[in-house]
Scaffold this motif. Structure first.
Motif, mmCIF file in Angstrom:
data_model
loop_
_atom_site.group_PDB
_atom_site.id
_atom_site.type_symbol
_atom_site.label_atom_id
_atom_site.label_comp_id
_atom_site.label_asym_id
_atom_site.label_seq_id
_atom_site.Cartn_x
_atom_site.Cartn_y
_atom_site.Cartn_z
ATOM 1 N N LYS A 166 -2.671 5.834 -1.208
ATOM 2 C CA LYS A 166 -1.275 5.098 -1.050
ATOM 3 C C LYS A 166 -0.653 5.192 0.165
ATOM 4 N N PRO A 167 -0.347 6.462 0.566
ATOM 5 C CA PRO A 167 0.452 6.543 1.694
ATOM 6 C C PRO A 167 -0.203 6.471 2.926
ATOM 7 N N VAL A 168 -1.591 6.715 2.821
ATOM 8 C CA VAL A 168 -2.266 6.489 4.088
ATOM 9 C C VAL A 168 -2.539 4.926 4.419
ATOM 10 N N SER A 169 -2.821 4.148 3.460
ATOM 11 C CA SER A 169 -3.007 2.773 3.420
ATOM 12 C C SER A 169 -1.504 2.221 3.874
ATOM 13 N N LEU A 170 -0.472 2.623 3.298
ATOM 14 C CA LEU A 170 1.037 2.186 3.878
ATOM 15 C C LEU A 170 1.137 2.181 5.461
ATOM 16 N N ALA A 171 0.880 3.587 5.813
ATOM 17 C CA ALA A 171 0.927 4.013 7.228
ATOM 18 C C ALA A 171 0.083 3.179 7.984
ATOM 19 N N ILE A 180 5.741 -6.408 3.225
ATOM 20 C CA ILE A 180 4.608 -5.832 2.705
ATOM 21 C C ILE A 180 4.886 -4.301 2.103
ATOM 22 N N PHE A 181 5.224 -3.865 3.103
ATOM 23 C CA PHE A 181 5.364 -2.189 2.675
ATOM 24 C C PHE A 181 6.733 -1.951 1.698
ATOM 25 N N MET A 182 7.361 -2.852 1.794
ATOM 26 C CA MET A 182 8.495 -2.786 0.534
ATOM 27 C C MET A 182 7.890 -3.201 -0.614
ATOM 28 N N ILE A 183 7.168 -4.089 -0.791
ATOM 29 C CA ILE A 183 6.488 -4.749 -2.081
ATOM 30 C C ILE A 183 5.472 -3.594 -2.501
ATOM 31 N N SER A 204 5.970 6.741 4.836
ATOM 32 C CA SER A 204 4.763 6.935 3.747
ATOM 33 C C SER A 204 4.708 7.799 3.026
ATOM 34 N N VAL A 205 4.731 9.383 3.543
ATOM 35 C CA VAL A 205 4.748 10.319 2.968
ATOM 36 C C VAL A 205 6.055 10.750 2.353
ATOM 37 N N LEU A 213 16.531 1.566 -2.429
ATOM 38 C CA LEU A 213 15.224 1.936 -1.795
ATOM 39 C C LEU A 213 14.432 1.002 -0.979
ATOM 40 N N ALA A 214 14.174 -0.179 -1.973
ATOM 41 C CA ALA A 214 13.530 -1.360 -1.403
ATOM 42 C C ALA A 214 14.017 -1.892 -0.293
ATOM 43 N N LEU A 215 15.409 -2.236 -0.517
ATOM 44 C CA LEU A 215 16.411 -2.613 0.697
ATOM 45 C C LEU A 215 16.231 -1.832 1.847
ATOM 46 N N THR A 216 16.542 -0.476 1.723
ATOM 47 C CA THR A 216 16.536 0.492 2.855
ATOM 48 C C THR A 216 15.015 0.338 3.488
ATOM 49 N N ILE A 217 13.890 0.286 2.836
ATOM 50 C CA ILE A 217 12.797 0.245 3.526
ATOM 51 C C ILE A 217 12.623 -0.947 4.130
ATOM 52 N N PHE A 218 12.868 -2.135 3.429
ATOM 53 C CA PHE A 218 12.685 -3.273 4.332
ATOM 54 C C PHE A 218 13.650 -3.572 5.605
ATOM 55 N N MET A 219 14.769 -3.420 5.464
ATOM 56 C CA MET A 219 15.555 -3.465 6.676
ATOM 57 C C MET A 219 15.167 -2.468 7.811
#
Length: 273
Positions: free
Chosen positions: A201-206, A257-260, A147-148, A92-98
């Motif tokens: 959490k999702p609001v801050s990420l987005a 940052i989004f991934m972490i 983020s949702v 999941l982290a790899l997919t989000i990051f790339m």
């Protein structure tokens, strides 16, 4: 870029490039953001999938070595942050990051590339009325969509780790743990605070990702105004090159940052208050 900004004015130029290609699907649907993000996601899946299928145990090729470096980097970050079973978290982290790196990197392409392609194939008049934004993460719909999705993944981890009853109990009893009548009195307060915490959490990420990429896109558009004038042409070229180089850091940093934060939130969802 310079010609369009000079003939139409910088305000018109910026307005044009901030307009999405919208189609009607019940309500407005930003086709450009959806299609570009989909294609970039497919590029990631095909690229890493092919490298995984062709991976060898011996001396790796340069392409395989590069992919392995990325995977090991992401897995190392997950290992340092999440102290549980990483078999689903690392992919999941790899997919989000790339995926976010690919979408952010579209900001480094020339702003007028879509217009130039349409101008070359269909003519200047068609190009003037064609809207196509290249950076999906500069669209709040895209960042909110990601983020949702992360939000529902967090809920799944919380329920998986604590059970439905345990998760519900935590919403009513944390962070102000009490007993007896006080527990009943504080339950609405606990529930409200937990709901706010989960929704933030999702609001801050987005908003973090969107704000940085939207701002970066605006800077490129403002620099286009410098390129439109012969007086500021050379400073504009220097500014454009300097901002592009600096923006590479933003492209990578925002994806990181989004991934972490996603991994941190998963770790927090699986732990109790």
């Amino acid at each position: 870029m310079a010609t369009e900004a000079a003939t139409g004015g910088l305000n018109e130029y910026i307005t044009h490039h901030l307009t999405h290609h919208v189609i009607s699907v019940g309500s407005g649907f930003n086709l450009d953001s959806w299609l570009v993000s989909l294609l970039l996601g497919l590029v990631f899946v095909i690229w890493f999938g092919l490298k995984a299928r062709k991976a060898t145990a011996g001396v790796p090729s340069k392409g395989q070595a590069f992919v392995e470096i990325i995977v090991e980097f992401v897995d190392g970050q997950v290992k340092d942050t999440f102290h549980g079973d990483r078999r689903s978290v690392t992919p999941l982290a790899l997919t989000i990051f790339m995926w976010i790196v690919f979408m952010n990197a579209m900001d480094l392409l020339p702003l007028d590339l879509p217009g130039w392609l349409v101008h070359t194939t269909a003519g200047a008049e068609t190009a003037h009325h064609t809207y196509w934004r290249l950076v999906p993460t500069a669209d709040l719909n895209t960042t909110l969509g990601i983020s949702v999705s992360v939000f529902f993944i967090l809920l799944g981890h919380a329920i998986s780790a604590k059970g439905g009853f345990g998760f519900g109990k935590e919403l009513l009893t944390a962070p102000f743990h009490a007993h007896g009548p006080a527990a009943i009195a504080l339950a609405p307060v606990n529930l409200f605070m937990n709901i706010v915490e989960w929704l933030v959490k999702p609001v801050s990420l987005a908003m973090r990702l969107f704000g940085n990429m939207y701002g970066g896109e605006l800077v490129f558009m403002l620099i286009a105004g410098m390129l439109a004038s012969s007086v500021t042409l050379v400073p504009g070229i220097i500014a454009n090159a300097a901002w592009a180089i600096f923006h590479i850091l933003i492209v990578l940093l925002q994806a990181f940052i989004f991934m972490i934060l996603t991994v941190v939130y998963i770790a927090g969802a699986r732990e109790g208050h």
